[in-house]
Each structure stands twice: as structure tokens, then as C-alpha cells.
Design a protein around this motif. Structure first.
Motif, short mmCIF file in Angstrom:
data_model
loop_
_atom_site.label_atom_id
_atom_site.label_comp_id
_atom_site.label_asym_id
_atom_site.label_seq_id
_atom_site.Cartn_x
_atom_site.Cartn_y
_atom_site.Cartn_z
N TYR A 133 26.52 16.57 0.13
CA TYR A 133 27.08 16.31 -1.20
C TYR A 133 26.01 16.57 -2.26
CZ TYR A 133 30.18 13.92 2.01
OH TYR A 133 31.01 13.64 3.08
N LYS A 134 25.14 17.49 -1.93
CA LYS A 134 23.97 17.77 -2.77
C LYS A 134 24.36 18.21 -4.17
CE LYS A 134 19.73 20.51 -2.93
NZ LYS A 134 18.86 21.46 -2.21
N GLY A 135 23.78 17.53 -5.16
CA GLY A 135 23.91 17.95 -6.55
C GLY A 135 25.28 17.82 -7.18
N LEU A 136 26.14 17.01 -6.60
CA LEU A 136 27.47 16.87 -7.17
C LEU A 136 27.52 15.91 -8.35
CD1 LEU A 136 29.74 16.83 -3.98
CD2 LEU A 136 29.20 18.73 -5.51
N GLY A 137 26.47 15.12 -8.52
CA GLY A 137 26.43 14.18 -9.63
C GLY A 137 27.44 13.06 -9.51
N LEU A 138 27.76 12.68 -8.28
CA LEU A 138 28.74 11.62 -8.06
C LEU A 138 28.17 10.27 -8.47
CD1 LEU A 138 29.94 12.68 -4.50
CD2 LEU A 138 30.98 13.26 -6.69
N LYS A 139 28.98 9.45 -9.13
CA LYS A 139 28.57 8.10 -9.52
C LYS A 139 29.33 7.12 -8.63
CE LYS A 139 27.69 5.28 -13.63
NZ LYS A 139 28.15 3.98 -13.12
N LEU A 140 28.66 6.68 -7.58
CA LEU A 140 29.28 5.84 -6.57
C LEU A 140 28.83 4.39 -6.78
CD1 LEU A 140 28.67 8.25 -3.55
CD2 LEU A 140 30.63 8.18 -5.10
N THR A 148 25.36 14.90 12.38
CA THR A 148 23.91 14.97 12.65
C THR A 148 23.09 14.95 11.36
OG1 THR A 148 23.93 17.40 12.65
CG2 THR A 148 24.25 16.27 14.78
N ALA A 149 23.68 15.34 10.23
CA ALA A 149 22.93 15.38 8.98
C ALA A 149 23.80 14.92 7.82
CB ALA A 149 22.41 16.78 8.72
N LEU A 150 23.22 14.10 6.95
CA LEU A 150 23.94 13.60 5.77
C LEU A 150 23.05 13.78 4.54
CD1 LEU A 150 26.28 12.11 4.41
CD2 LEU A 150 25.14 9.95 4.99
N CYS A 151 23.52 14.57 3.59
CA CYS A 151 22.77 14.83 2.36
C CYS A 151 23.48 14.16 1.19
CB CYS A 151 22.65 16.33 2.12
SG CYS A 151 21.74 16.73 0.61
#
Length: 567
Positions: free
Chosen positions: A25-32, A52-55
Motif C-alpha cells: 500500500y506504498k504511498g497511497l496516503g491512507l489515513k487509518l 510474506t510481505a506487507l508494505c
């Protein structure tokens, strides 16, 4: 969260790269902020059974959202790589440790075995390190290969906590038969300073598996640099060493040069903006001559290196077949020095490898006093117990067997030297070599200059002086390039031909000093590269040698002949 916001999040997630086993979810600018706002992301995690990988880089995650994401990760036992940099923008600093603990606990609960953890650009301070402390100590990090904590504001306290966590991880993993083998460590811009760097050095030495170390801009001075240098010696697979924008000065640079002598796989050295200065540059040049066979990049920019020392570095990279870049920009070469360096690199067919010299600081003012930055930390050469003396960063015993067993005649001569006493020594003159040791270049230079000052045209005295200086120089110059260059550098400083650091006393230059060096240039023990080093500095210091013009001309001619004989 409003329905249109959820729809927007779902649309963003649909555009991101989602592989069979990796979610980014790189660089999506999500406000969680909470579980509801992270609903779609959590759904993706839950439906990626073999994750296996979470970004999560480039988003902002609150405590509640982190707890909800963590819940989804508790069953993801295949997770190996966590790219969690820059994911707390706009959050209170007090929120970050709690969020990190939740995510770390989930990884541990799942029984995942991480290979990479990136938490860079989160500015979480020492408390943030506490947030990952348990994770780093756990079996989930026994398999960690890359740890990236760049620009996290850890400070000294955070560095110490991190070091202890890594040491504990190594201890526990070793007990299970599979010790932690961290390969990449990144912690630039963290204000670690000497204490933090020294603490981490203990962990690095223990692991012995590092291949890349990046610790630029950490406010580290020579004590911390020396600790890191000692640790690097225990990491034989080291390929990249980046300590840009710290403060080495003489002691730190010499200690680092000593460490690099033992490392055969180093490809990239970045000591830019580290104040290595001329003495340090010559020490590194000596290491380049005798080691570092696969070096690709060398950065010694903005280090207050003068023209002559830069030319010595250029001579030292002649036989580096893998070299791709040499950066000496921002030093003190002057316009003519820049041209001389370019010409020197062209002469060894490496002109295209020299980086721009556009930011050169110009020649240093001759009136400048010797620098003594080390004094701000601790200017004492001797430790409190007086037992170990550190001379040029190299430990030695102050009362060596050779020194304590010196004959009375030798002691008398050196304490109050005269030609008459030298002649009276007779065959004992060769014992003067017992007064010098490669690990103490200052003492060796002192003894040489003392004897050489007695030179005269009287045949008997001349022969005695040459016999004595031959014995001293042959012993010192027959060792490694590192030690011989250390001696010659110290000699140049004491003769006033090289700006040095610290409180080294200069001698009053007399023709005898130069005549003995001229004699040495005709002997086998003074090698081509020794002559090249001396000739470089003598040719650039005409003003300092005005009082001995005839002897200078003779010495310069002898050194030039020695250099040309090589070809």
C-alpha cells in the motif's frame, strides 16, 4: 467512516500492487484511524493466506487501526518482510510505541520469522525503540537479515536499547543453534553519538555477519568511530561502510584504516564529510595499496584533505581494477591542486572515475594552527592507569621489553645526543633500532630525526649517522604499508611539511635531516611508494625548506630517481 470514503479507499487498494503473497500500500496516503477506516486493508490481509510481505509505507496508522491490522496478522505465519517506514505522519509521538507493540505482538503470536524489518522515517525516538524491543528479542527476529531504522530520532538512549535487544536476540538464537546473522544495518540521522554507536558496536562485533552498515549523520566523534572500527574487524563479509557526515579526525580515521586492512570484501567506503584530513587520507592510501582488492567506490569528500595527500590517494588506487568512482570534492586542493589531481588520475587511466571537484575549498591558509578537534573529547594519549598508550589509534604497552632493557649508553645518547656519543657507541649503534617500533611512529620519527641532526661532512661522523639511520629506517619501513606510511606521515608532520593534528612538537629543520633521507632513497629498504610519498610533499612545500635549499634539491633529485627507477 463515510461510505464515499470507504469507496475511495477500496478504489485506492484496487490500484495498488497485490501479489499472490505480497501486499503493498506504498504511498497511497491512507489515513487509518480505526478499525472501520482500515476495513478494506484488513480484508486484503485476511484473504492473503500465504502473506510474506506487507508494505504500509507512506500512510498514517493510528493506534486503533494498528490494533485491528495486528489482529489480522496474528494468523499470518509466513510473513517475512515488514516495510513499515513513514507510516505515522501526523500522529502523536506517544501513539507510536503502542501501535508498534500491537503490530510486533501480532508477528510474534503468528510465529512468523522475519528476514527484513524497515521502520525508517518514523521519528519515534527512544520510546519507539521500546515499542519494538520485545519483537527484536523474540524468535521472530532470530532470522532477521535486514534492519532499517533510518531517520528515527533514536538518540543515545534508543541506540543503547536497540543494541541490548540485538545482543539478547543473538544470545537466544545462538542457544538454539542458529545465531542471528544480520547482514544489513541502516540507522542514519539518529543522533546516536559516541555512546549509542559504541553500544551498537558491541552488538556488531558479537554478530560478525554484517555486509552493509549505513550510519551517516549521527554526531559520532573519534571514540565512537574507534569502537565501530574495532567491531568491523569482526565482520569479514562487510561490503559497504557508510559513515558519512560524522567526525573521524586523526584517531578515528587511523583506527578505521587499521580495521580496513583486515577486510577483503569491501566494495564501497563512504567517509565523506568526516574530517579525515591529510594524515587520515595517507593512512587510507596505505590500506588501498596493500588491501581492499574489490573496492568500487571511495568517498573522501569534504574532509579538509590537501593537495599532496590527495595525490597520495590517487597513486594508491592505481591497481584497483574494480574501481568505479573516487570522490575528493570539497577538500582543500586549490585550483592548481585540482588540476594536478586530475592529471594524476589521467596518468593512471582513471581520469573518468574522479568525481567533480567543483566544491573545492581552496588551499588552506598557511597561518592556520594545527587542528586539535580530538581535544574536545579527550586529548590525553595515555589512559588513566598509564599502562596502555594509544599512539595513532594503535594500542601499545608503554613499558615494552625493548624499552626497559635499553643499554645505559643508548639511553644516555638519546637523552643528550651528540656526535661524540654516537661515535662512542661503536657497534652498539645498530641497537638504536631496538628503540623504535612500527606501532609507535612518533617515537620512531623522533629517534630518526635526533640521529640525523648530527650529520656532518666529517667522514667518520657521516658514516656513523648513516649506519644508525639505516638501522632505524630498515626496521620501520620493512613492515606493512600501513605502518610505514604512518611513520613517514609522522615524520612529515614533525618536519613541518604536513599539517597535523594534536600537539606534536615540530623540530628545527637542518640539512642533516634531508641528507639522511637522500641517503635512504638510495637504499633498497626505501621502496618506490615511500619515495613517491616523500617526493609529493617535498615538491609541494618549497617554502618550508628554504633554509636547506641545497639539501632539498639533492633529496628531491634522489627521490625522483627512485620513483623513475620503478618504471
Amino acid at each position: 467512516m463515510a461510505s464515499d470514503d470507504i469507496a475511495q479507499l477500496a478504489d485506492a487498494l484496487s490500484k495498488t500492487h497485490v501479489g499472490n503473497r505480497e501486499l503493498s500500500y506504498k504511498g497511497l496516503g491512507l489515513k487509518l484511524d480505526n478499525k472501520e477506516s482500515a476495513k478494506e486493508l484488513i480484508h486484503e490481509i485476511e484473504h492473503c493466506q500465504d502473506l510474506t510481505a506487507l508494505c504500509l509505507e507512506g500512510n498514517t496508522v493510528g493506534v486503533e487501526a494498528a490494533q485491528a491490522i495486528a489482529k489480522a496478522l496474528e494468523s499470518r505465519d509466513q510473513l517475512q518482510r515488514c516495510y513499515w517506514s513513514d507510516m505515522f505522519t501526523g500522529r502523536l509521538r506517544s501513539e507510536i510505541p503502542t501501535a508498534l507493540r500491537s503490530l510486533g505482538s501480532a508477528v510474534m503470536c503468528a510465529g512468523a520469522r522475519l528476514t527484513e524489518l524497515d521502520l525508517s522515517d518514523n521519528a519515534f525516538g527512544p520510546d519507539g525503540v521500546k515499542g519494538i524491543e520485545q519483537l527484536l528479542k523474540s524468535p521472530s527476529c532470530h532470522t532477521l537479515r535486514e534492519l532499517k531504522l533510518n531517520n528515527c530520532g533514536m538518540g543515545i538512549g534508543g541506540g543503547k536499547i536497540l543494541a541490548e535487544a540485538l545482543i539478547e536476540c543473538h544470545r537466544e538464537s545462538s542457544a538454539l543453534g542458529a545465531p542471528l546473522r544480520l547482514r544489513v544495518f541502516v540507522a542514519g540521522r539518529n543522533r546516536l553519538e559516541n555512546e549509542g554507536a559504541s553500544a551498537l558496536a558491541k552488538a556488531f562485533q558479537l554478530m560478525g555477519s554484517l555486509e552493509e552498515v549505513h550510519m551517516p549523520q549521527n554526531g559520532i566523534n573519534y571514540p565512537g568511530v574507534m569502537a565501530l572500527a574495532s567491531a568491523m574487524q569482526h565482520n569479514p563479509e562487510l561490503r559497504v561502510l557508510n559513515l558519512n557526515d560524522n567526525t573521524f579526525t586523526k584517531r578515528g580515521t587511523l583506527a578505521m584504516a587499521q580495521a580496513l586492512r583486515l577486510l577483503r570484501n569491501v566494495q564501497v567506503i563512504n567517509f565523506g564529510d568526516c574530517l579525515v584530513r591529510s594524515e587520515g587520507a595517507i593512512a587510507l592510501a596505505a590500506v588501498l595499496r596493500e588491501g581492499l582488492p574489490v573496492l568500487r567506490e571511495l568517498n573522501l569528500s569534504f574532509g579538509e584533505i590537501t593537495e599532496a595527500a590527495a595525490l597520495v590517494v590517487a597513486q594508491a588506487v592505481r591497481d584497483k581494477p574494480h574501481l568505479e568512482k573516487v570522490d575528493l570534492n570539497g577538500n582543500c586542493l586549490g585550483e592548481e591542486g585540482c588540476e594536478a589531481l586530475k592529471e594524476a588520475m589521467e596518468n593512471i587511466d582513471k581520469g573518468d572515475l574522479l568525481a567533480s571537484l567543483s566544491d573545492d575549498e581552496g588551499e588552506p591558509d598557511e597561518e592556520d594552527e594545527d587542528e586539535d578537534d580530538d581535544a574536545s573529547v579527550d586529548d590525553d594519549d595515555e589512559e588513566e592507569d598509564g599502562e596502555i598508550v594509544k599512539e595513532n589509534g594503535i594500542p601499545r604497552k608503554d613499558d615494552s621489553p625493548e624499552k626497559s632493557q635499553s643499554p645505559a649508553e643508548i639511553v644516555s645518547f638519546l637523552s643528550c645526543p651528540s656526535a661524540e656519543k654516537l661515535l662512542q657507541l661503536g657497534e652498539m649503534r645498530t641497537n638504536l633500532k631496538q628503540e623504535v617500533d612500527a606501532s609507535n611512529p612518533h617515537r620512531a620519527a623522533e629517534v630518526f630525526l635526533t640521529i640525523a641532526s648530527l650529520y656532518s661532512e666529517d667522514p667518520e661522523t657521516k658514516a656513523a649517522v648513516f649506519e644508525s639511520t639505516d638501522a632505524v629506517l630498515k626496521k620501520i619501513l620493512s613492515g606493512s604499508d600501513f605502518h610505514s606510511h604512518g611513520f613517514l606521515t609522522t615524520l612529515l608532520v614533525m618536519m613541518g611539511l604536513l599539517k597535523g593534528e594534536g600537539k606534536m612538537k615540530k623540530v628545527s629543520l637542518v640539512p642533516g635531516h634531508l641528507m639522511c633521507l637522500e641517503h635512504a632513497a638510495q637504499q633498497e629498504y626505501l621502496k618506490h611508494h615511500h619515495a613517491a610519498l616523500l617526493h609529493t610533499f617535498i615538491s609541494k612545500n618549497g617554502g618550508a625548506l628554504k633554509s636547506c635549499s641545497t639539501a632539498t634539491e639533492r633529496l628531491s633529485s634522489a627521490l625522483e630517481k627512485k620513483c623513475n627507477d620503478q618504471h
